[in-house]
Scaffold this active site. Structure first.
Site, PDB file in Angstrom:
ATOM      1  N   VAL A   1       0.901  -1.193   0.036  1.00  0.00           N
ATOM      2  CA  VAL A   1       0.150  -0.145  -0.112  1.00  0.00           C
ATOM      3  C   VAL A   1       0.986   1.089  -0.001  1.00  0.00           C
ATOM      4  O   VAL A   1       0.713   2.190  -0.621  1.00  0.00           O
ATOM      5  CB  VAL A   1      -0.896  -0.017   1.107  1.00  0.00           C
ATOM      6  CG1 VAL A   1      -1.794   1.375   1.533  1.00  0.00           C
ATOM      7  CG2 VAL A   1      -1.954  -0.957   1.100  1.00  0.00           C
TER       8      VAL A   1
ATOM      9  N   ASP B   1       9.581   4.964  -0.860  1.00  0.00           N
ATOM     10  CA  ASP B   1      10.381   3.854  -1.567  1.00  0.00           C
ATOM     11  C   ASP B   1      11.380   3.458  -0.491  1.00  0.00           C
ATOM     12  O   ASP B   1      11.843   2.147  -0.510  1.00  0.00           O
ATOM     13  CB  ASP B   1      11.339   4.396  -2.812  1.00  0.00           C
ATOM     14  CG  ASP B   1      11.688   3.071  -3.756  1.00  0.00           C
ATOM     15  OD1 ASP B   1      11.020   2.192  -3.792  1.00  0.00           O
ATOM     16  OD2 ASP B   1      12.808   3.332  -4.210  1.00  0.00           O
TER      17      ASP B   1
ATOM     18  N   ARG C   1      11.001  -5.516   4.983  1.00  0.00           N
ATOM     19  CA  ARG C   1      12.168  -6.314   5.924  1.00  0.00           C
ATOM     20  C   ARG C   1      11.729  -6.548   7.358  1.00  0.00           C
ATOM     21  O   ARG C   1      12.034  -7.745   7.953  1.00  0.00           O
ATOM     22  CB  ARG C   1      13.357  -5.760   5.843  1.00  0.00           C
ATOM     23  CG  ARG C   1      13.875  -5.657   4.358  1.00  0.00           C
ATOM     24  CD  ARG C   1      15.515  -5.364   4.219  1.00  0.00           C
ATOM     25  NE  ARG C   1      15.411  -3.522   4.645  1.00  0.00           N
ATOM     26  CZ  ARG C   1      15.212  -2.682   3.982  1.00  0.00           C
ATOM     27  NH1 ARG C   1      15.088  -3.090   2.475  1.00  0.00           N
ATOM     28  NH2 ARG C   1      15.396  -1.497   4.230  1.00  0.00           N
TER      29      ARG C   1
ATOM     30  N   SER D   1       9.095 -10.264  -0.726  1.00  0.00           N
ATOM     31  CA  SER D   1       8.635 -11.446  -1.561  1.00  0.00           C
ATOM     32  C   SER D   1       8.920 -10.954  -3.101  1.00  0.00           C
ATOM     33  O   SER D   1       9.271  -9.706  -3.174  1.00  0.00           O
ATOM     34  CB  SER D   1       7.072 -11.547  -1.520  1.00  0.00           C
ATOM     35  OG  SER D   1       6.393 -10.392  -1.543  1.00  0.00           O
TER      36      SER D   1
ATOM     37  N   ASP E   1       8.245   1.966  -9.691  1.00  0.00           N
ATOM     38  CA  ASP E   1       9.330   2.745 -10.056  1.00  0.00           C
ATOM     39  C   ASP E   1       9.285   3.604 -11.429  1.00  0.00           C
ATOM     40  O   ASP E   1       9.663   4.655 -11.507  1.00  0.00           O
ATOM     41  CB  ASP E   1      10.592   2.465  -9.389  1.00  0.00           C
ATOM     42  CG  ASP E   1      10.820   2.181  -8.192  1.00  0.00           C
ATOM     43  OD1 ASP E   1      10.066   2.885  -7.154  1.00  0.00           O
ATOM     44  OD2 ASP E   1      11.774   1.406  -7.703  1.00  0.00           O
TER      45      ASP E   1
END
Length: 237
Positions: A40, A76, A84, A90, A101
């Site tokens: 999200v 980002d 993490r 994943s 991006d």
């Protein structure tokens, strides 16, 4: 000298990451407690970057667009830290992050194309074309690396990587507007267009060199063409 410069750059980037990790950790932890997922945050960040570029750049409000984009660019860093920390990293998250991006980068340069295409703002067909050139070559730079890696090859590095392109165009766009020096943005866009083109060439030559160095792996994994069966012996003989 080159080795020293590379070492200094890596050290500087590590210090940069460590500093911002300390800044974003409380924000990331708060979002996780509120049940917000990293995906999200990635999506919201891309929407914010795109909105800042496509709403304000075409109007000529470059400095305001850069401020808004910068606020969302940090998402980002936040989404990666969240993934993490929560153990939810994943392949899907990596794919989504990289794909969005590209959309954000396209919006930044696309907004500048619209700025120069606007007769009440940048008003320069030439610079609109140059900015579009920089946009296309920047996207090709990323694609060249992705395609090479999908073939088991390497095509990283080069004169203008993604972070270099994004940071330079945002910083110069801000100061060119604040200082009323539009020539600054024109110079950096010309430089990025040329540098991105050189980077694509560098990566292509690197891939070709790797292929030529290992002819056994030069072909794609396709089944060999069927061979014709040997001719039957002539019954008369």
């Amino acid at each position: 000298m080159v080795i020293r410069l590379d070492y200094d750059r890596v050290a500087m980037l590590n210090r940069f990451r460590q500093f911002w990790t300390k800044v974003i950790t409380p924000i990331a932890n708060l979002l996780l407690k509120l049940g917000v997922s990293a995906d999200v945050v990635t999506l919201v960040g891309t929407i914010g970057v795109s909105a800042g570029a496509l709403i304000f750049f075409p109007r000529g409000q470059l400095w305001l667009g850069v401020v808004i984009i910068t606020c969302f660019v940090f998402s980002d860093l936040i989404d990666g830290h969240m993934a993490r920390t929560s153990g939810t990293s994943s392949k899907w998250g990596s794919y989504l992050d990289s794909t969005l991006d590209r959309l954000g980068d396209g919006a930044v340069f696309g907004g500048l194309v619209m700025y120069y295409a606007n007769s009440n703002a940048g008003d320069s067909t030439l610079m609109a074309a140059v900015t579009l050139w920089a946009l296309v070559m920047g996207a090709t730079t990323s694609y060249a690396r992705a395609k090479a890696e999908s073939l088991g090859l390497k095509a990283s590095g080069g004169l203008a990587e993604r972070a270099d392109r994004l940071v330079s165009v945002l910083v110069i766009a801000f100061f060119s507007d604040v200082l009323d020096l539009p020539i600054l943005l024109k110079i950096v866009l010309w430089a990025l267009a040329i540098a991105s083109t050189i980077t694509v060439i560098q990566r292509s030559l690197s891939v070709r060199k790797q292929v030529l160095a290992d002819p056994a792996n030069a072909g794609l994994d396709t089944p060999p063409a069927p061979t014709e069966p040997p001719a039957e012996p002539d019954a008369k003989n």
